[in-house]
Design an enzyme around this catalytic site. Structure first.
Site, PDB file in Angstrom:
ATOM      1  N   CYS A 122       0.838  -1.205   0.000  1.00 37.47           N
ATOM      2  CA  CYS A 122       0.000   0.000   0.000  1.00 37.47           C
ATOM      3  C   CYS A 122       0.871   1.252   0.000  1.00 37.47           C
ATOM      4  CB  CYS A 122      -0.902  -0.068   1.243  1.00 37.47           C
ATOM      5  SG  CYS A 122      -1.569   1.481   1.813  1.00 37.47           S
ATOM      6  N   CYS A 182       0.235   3.903   2.671  1.00 38.50           N
ATOM      7  CA  CYS A 182       0.709   3.442   3.989  1.00 38.50           C
ATOM      8  C   CYS A 182       2.179   3.805   4.174  1.00 38.50           C
ATOM      9  CB  CYS A 182       0.544   1.929   4.124  1.00 38.50           C
ATOM     10  SG  CYS A 182      -1.159   1.375   3.979  1.00 38.50           S
TER      11      CYS A 182
END
Ligand SMILES: [Zn+2]
Length: 157
Positions: free
Chosen positions: A83, A86
């Protein structure tokens, strides 16, 4: 309510600011005194240092013990390795963990390896930050947020 509550010293003991965290090396759950972090807490099992000035991994298995066994707010970063947003949040959370060590516990949950906890809290997008006090959710932010919004979120919990 009858007379004879806890004595002052017993109250002081139960008010002790502790956190429950899993040792990053051996996975053993340890209770750490947050008022004595400068004494460099070590794992009771393997003896390696437990460093709370960075996000510590949490899992399906340890989630409840950590969130209910910690006397300060626990901020959980629900993330995954693939991700991109993230990865943007990660250094901000490292910084929060470092600056607020002892006041907040910052932990991270890999949602790929720990699907049960993600399902339980209805995580639909990552990163998601959820703050807990005494095991109860007290705040949630979905998506990557700039530092100013992260600070506002942390003040709100
Ligand atoms: Zn250990």
């Amino acid at each position: 309510m009858s007379a004879g509550g806890p004595s002052p010293s017993a109250t002081a003991m139960s008010d002790k600011k502790t956190a429950t965290v899993a040792c990053p090396f051996c996975g053993t759950l340890n209770r750490v005194d947050l008022t004595r972090l400068e004494q460099h807490p070590k794992c009771g099992n393997c003896g390696k240092p437990i460093l709370l000035d960075r996000p510590i991994a949490i899992s399906d298995a340890t989630f409840d013990k950590v969130t209910t066994g910690t006397a300060v707010p626990v901020v959980v970063d629900f993330y995954a390795d693939w991700c991109g947003p993230c990865k943007i949040m990660a250094p901000l959370l490292d910084d929060v963990a470092h600056r607020r060590a002892g006041e907040l516990l910052v932990v991270k949950l890999d949602t790929d390896r720990n699907p049960l906890t993600g399902q339980r809290f209805g995580i639909r997008g990552i990163p998601t930050l959820i703050a807990f006090r005494n095991g109860q959710e007290v705040g949630r932010r979905v998506g990557a947020v700039p530092p100013s919004e992260l600070e506002a979120f942390l003040r709100s919990i």
